[in-house]
Scaffold this motif. Structure first.
Motif, PDB file in Angstrom:
ATOM      1  N   LYS A  14      -5.553  -7.581  22.036  1.00 24.58           N
ATOM      2  CA  LYS A  14      -6.655  -7.281  21.110  1.00 24.58           C
ATOM      3  C   LYS A  14      -6.571  -5.834  20.636  1.00 24.58           C
ATOM      4  CE  LYS A  14      -9.985 -10.706  22.689  1.00 24.58           C
ATOM      5  NZ  LYS A  14     -11.314 -10.943  23.243  1.00 24.58           N
ATOM      6  N   ARG A  15      -6.150  -4.939  21.505  1.00 27.90           N
ATOM      7  CA  ARG A  15      -5.991  -3.519  21.139  1.00 27.90           C
ATOM      8  C   ARG A  15      -4.892  -3.378  20.089  1.00 27.90           C
ATOM      9  NH1 ARG A  15      -7.217   1.639  22.487  1.00 27.90           N
ATOM     10  NH2 ARG A  15      -5.552   3.143  22.860  1.00 27.90           N
ATOM     11  N   LEU A  16      -3.780  -4.078  20.296  1.00 28.15           N
ATOM     12  CA  LEU A  16      -2.676  -4.023  19.334  1.00 28.15           C
ATOM     13  C   LEU A  16      -3.054  -4.700  18.019  1.00 28.15           C
ATOM     14  CD1 LEU A  16       0.357  -4.705  21.675  1.00 28.15           C
ATOM     15  CD2 LEU A  16      -0.214  -2.563  20.515  1.00 28.15           C
ATOM     16  N   ALA A  17      -3.916  -5.705  18.095  1.00 23.82           N
ATOM     17  CA  ALA A  17      -4.346  -6.389  16.876  1.00 23.82           C
ATOM     18  C   ALA A  17      -5.161  -5.453  15.984  1.00 23.82           C
ATOM     19  CB  ALA A  17      -5.153  -7.632  17.222  1.00 23.82           C
ATOM     20  N   VAL A  18      -5.915  -4.567  16.605  1.00 23.87           N
ATOM     21  CA  VAL A  18      -6.715  -3.601  15.848  1.00 23.87           C
ATOM     22  C   VAL A  18      -5.813  -2.581  15.169  1.00 23.87           C
ATOM     23  CG1 VAL A  18      -8.408  -1.732  16.055  1.00 23.87           C
ATOM     24  CG2 VAL A  18      -8.765  -3.881  17.255  1.00 23.87           C
ATOM     25  N   ASP A  19      -4.844  -2.066  15.909  1.00 28.55           N
ATOM     26  CA  ASP A  19      -3.887  -1.094  15.367  1.00 28.55           C
ATOM     27  C   ASP A  19      -2.536  -1.318  16.038  1.00 28.55           C
ATOM     28  OD1 ASP A  19      -2.381   1.007  14.435  1.00 28.55           O
ATOM     29  OD2 ASP A  19      -3.772   2.573  15.070  1.00 28.55           O
ATOM     30  N   PRO A  20      -1.590  -1.932  15.338  1.00 28.27           N
ATOM     31  CA  PRO A  20      -0.293  -2.225  15.945  1.00 28.27           C
ATOM     32  C   PRO A  20       0.557  -0.998  16.244  1.00 28.27           C
ATOM     33  CG  PRO A  20      -0.348  -2.982  13.666  1.00 28.27           C
ATOM     34  CD  PRO A  20      -1.715  -2.478  13.999  1.00 28.27           C
ATOM     35  N   THR A  21       0.103   0.199  15.852  1.00 33.55           N
ATOM     36  CA  THR A  21       0.866   1.405  16.146  1.00 33.55           C
ATOM     37  C   THR A  21       0.395   2.106  17.423  1.00 33.55           C
ATOM     38  OG1 THR A  21      -0.538   2.877  14.818  1.00 33.55           O
ATOM     39  CG2 THR A  21       1.302   1.786  13.692  1.00 33.55           C
ATOM     40  N   ILE A  22      -0.626   1.541  18.083  1.00 30.90           N
ATOM     41  CA  ILE A  22      -1.173   2.142  19.306  1.00 30.90           C
ATOM     42  C   ILE A  22      -0.077   2.214  20.370  1.00 30.90           C
ATOM     43  CG2 ILE A  22      -2.767   1.713  21.236  1.00 30.90           C
ATOM     44  CD1 ILE A  22      -4.267   2.692  18.860  1.00 30.90           C
ATOM     45  N   PRO A  23       0.172   3.411  20.932  1.00 33.75           N
ATOM     46  CA  PRO A  23       1.248   3.539  21.921  1.00 33.75           C
ATOM     47  C   PRO A  23       0.775   3.440  23.388  1.00 33.75           C
ATOM     48  CG  PRO A  23       0.629   5.699  21.175  1.00 33.75           C
ATOM     49  CD  PRO A  23      -0.241   4.709  20.430  1.00 33.75           C
ATOM     50  N   THR A  24      -0.530   3.450  23.595  1.00 29.98           N
ATOM     51  CA  THR A  24      -1.025   3.500  24.990  1.00 29.98           C
ATOM     52  C   THR A  24      -2.068   2.423  25.267  1.00 29.98           C
ATOM     53  OG1 THR A  24      -2.718   5.100  24.352  1.00 29.98           O
ATOM     54  CG2 THR A  24      -0.675   6.011  25.234  1.00 29.98           C
ATOM     55  N   CYS A  25      -2.179   2.078  26.532  1.00 30.58           N
ATOM     56  CA  CYS A  25      -3.226   1.158  26.950  1.00 30.58           C
ATOM     57  C   CYS A  25      -4.565   1.886  26.917  1.00 30.58           C
ATOM     58  CB  CYS A  25      -2.938   0.610  28.351  1.00 30.58           C
ATOM     59  SG  CYS A  25      -3.009   1.848  29.665  1.00 30.58           S
ATOM     60  N   ALA A  73       7.909 -10.558  12.430  1.00 32.59           N
ATOM     61  CA  ALA A  73       6.872 -10.481  11.396  1.00 32.59           C
ATOM     62  C   ALA A  73       6.114  -9.152  11.480  1.00 32.59           C
ATOM     63  CB  ALA A  73       5.909 -11.653  11.529  1.00 32.59           C
ATOM     64  N   LEU A  74       5.814  -8.727  12.689  1.00 29.83           N
ATOM     65  CA  LEU A  74       5.121  -7.450  12.879  1.00 29.83           C
ATOM     66  C   LEU A  74       5.976  -6.296  12.387  1.00 29.83           C
ATOM     67  CD1 LEU A  74       2.776  -5.758  13.963  1.00 29.83           C
ATOM     68  CD2 LEU A  74       3.905  -5.798  16.184  1.00 29.83           C
ATOM     69  N   ARG A  75       7.253  -6.322  12.729  1.00 29.53           N
ATOM     70  CA  ARG A  75       8.171  -5.265  12.289  1.00 29.53           C
ATOM     71  C   ARG A  75       8.215  -5.213  10.768  1.00 29.53           C
ATOM     72  NH1 ARG A  75      12.859  -3.280  10.766  1.00 29.53           N
ATOM     73  NH2 ARG A  75      13.932  -1.709  12.041  1.00 29.53           N
ATOM     74  N   GLN A  76       8.293  -6.375  10.138  1.00 30.25           N
ATOM     75  CA  GLN A  76       8.329  -6.429   8.677  1.00 30.25           C
ATOM     76  C   GLN A  76       7.047  -5.859   8.074  1.00 30.25           C
ATOM     77  OE1 GLN A  76      10.943  -7.035   6.771  1.00 30.25           O
ATOM     78  NE2 GLN A  76       9.682  -6.524   5.006  1.00 30.25           N
ATOM     79  N   SER A  77       5.903  -6.172   8.665  1.00 31.06           N
ATOM     80  CA  SER A  77       4.648  -5.634   8.137  1.00 31.06           C
ATOM     81  C   SER A  77       4.581  -4.117   8.321  1.00 31.06           C
ATOM     82  CB  SER A  77       3.440  -6.318   8.775  1.00 31.06           C
ATOM     83  OG  SER A  77       3.264  -5.907  10.112  1.00 31.06           O
ATOM     84  N   LYS A  98      13.654  -1.202  20.397  1.00 31.02           N
ATOM     85  CA  LYS A  98      14.126  -0.964  21.770  1.00 31.02           C
ATOM     86  C   LYS A  98      13.650  -2.026  22.750  1.00 31.02           C
ATOM     87  CE  LYS A  98      12.895   3.040  23.094  1.00 31.02           C
ATOM     88  NZ  LYS A  98      12.473   4.390  23.441  1.00 31.02           N
ATOM     89  N   GLY A  99      12.732  -2.868  22.321  1.00 29.61           N
ATOM     90  CA  GLY A  99      12.187  -3.886  23.215  1.00 29.61           C
ATOM     91  C   GLY A  99      11.046  -3.392  24.069  1.00 29.61           C
ATOM     92  N   ASP A 100      10.482  -2.233  23.724  1.00 25.50           N
ATOM     93  CA  ASP A 100       9.385  -1.634  24.490  1.00 25.50           C
ATOM     94  C   ASP A 100       8.014  -1.859  23.861  1.00 25.50           C
ATOM     95  OD1 ASP A 100      11.212  -0.602  26.281  1.00 25.50           O
ATOM     96  OD2 ASP A 100      11.339   1.346  25.286  1.00 25.50           O
ATOM     97  N   TYR A 101       7.962  -2.568  22.735  1.00 22.80           N
ATOM     98  CA  TYR A 101       6.694  -2.721  22.030  1.00 22.80           C
ATOM     99  C   TYR A 101       5.705  -3.525  22.870  1.00 22.80           C
ATOM    100  CZ  TYR A 101       3.191  -3.612  18.539  1.00 22.80           C
ATOM    101  OH  TYR A 101       1.999  -3.664  17.873  1.00 22.80           O
ATOM    102  N   GLY A 102       4.464  -3.072  22.869  1.00 18.26           N
ATOM    103  CA  GLY A 102       3.405  -3.770  23.601  1.00 18.26           C
ATOM    104  C   GLY A 102       3.187  -3.226  24.993  1.00 18.26           C
TER     105      GLY A 102
END
Length: 116
Positions: free
Chosen positions: A97-108, A10-14, A81-85
């Motif tokens: 919660k960080r990913l919920a704000v912006d799902p494109t965030i690449p870093t902690c 679902a995330l990928r589709q969005s 690639k299976g590396d998301y998150g």
């Protein structure tokens, strides 16, 4: 807390939809980024200045849109690639919660703030 396969799908589709929207916006605003005509016989000086300012704003918007396109494409690639998150710097899990704000965030948050 890893996302389920359905949540990732679902995330990928969005993200794919967001990418299409960004590309459509880029196409729709292409005329606004064209060079401004400097022929003084057809357009007055103030009108040219206004047109140049509008062109500069359109170019800045396009640059920001291009950055967003790259971030979305990178997030889609991480999903594939299976590396998301996971942080691209330290490989630790990124807070949901960080990913919920912006799902494109690449870093902690720790790596984003420069902490170790």
């Amino acid at each position: 807390m890893a996302l389920s396969d359905d949540e990732l799908k679902a995330l990928r589709q969005s993200l794919v939809e967001r990418l299409k929207t960004l590309k459509t916006a880029s196409t729709d605003t292409a005329a606004n980024r064209k060079p401004v005509e400097l022929d003084q016989t057809t357009v007055g000086r103030l009108s040219r200045m206004d047109a140049m300012q509008q062109q500069a704003m359109a170019l800045a918007s396009e640059n920001a849109r291009n950055v967003d396109v790259q971030r979305v494409q990178a997030a889609i690639a991480r999903i594939d690639k299976g590396d998301y998150g996971y942080c691209t710097v330290c490989d630790e899990e990124i807070a949901p919660k960080r990913l919920a704000v912006d799902p494109t965030i690449p870093t902690c948050i720790k790596c984003a703030s420069g902490g170790e």
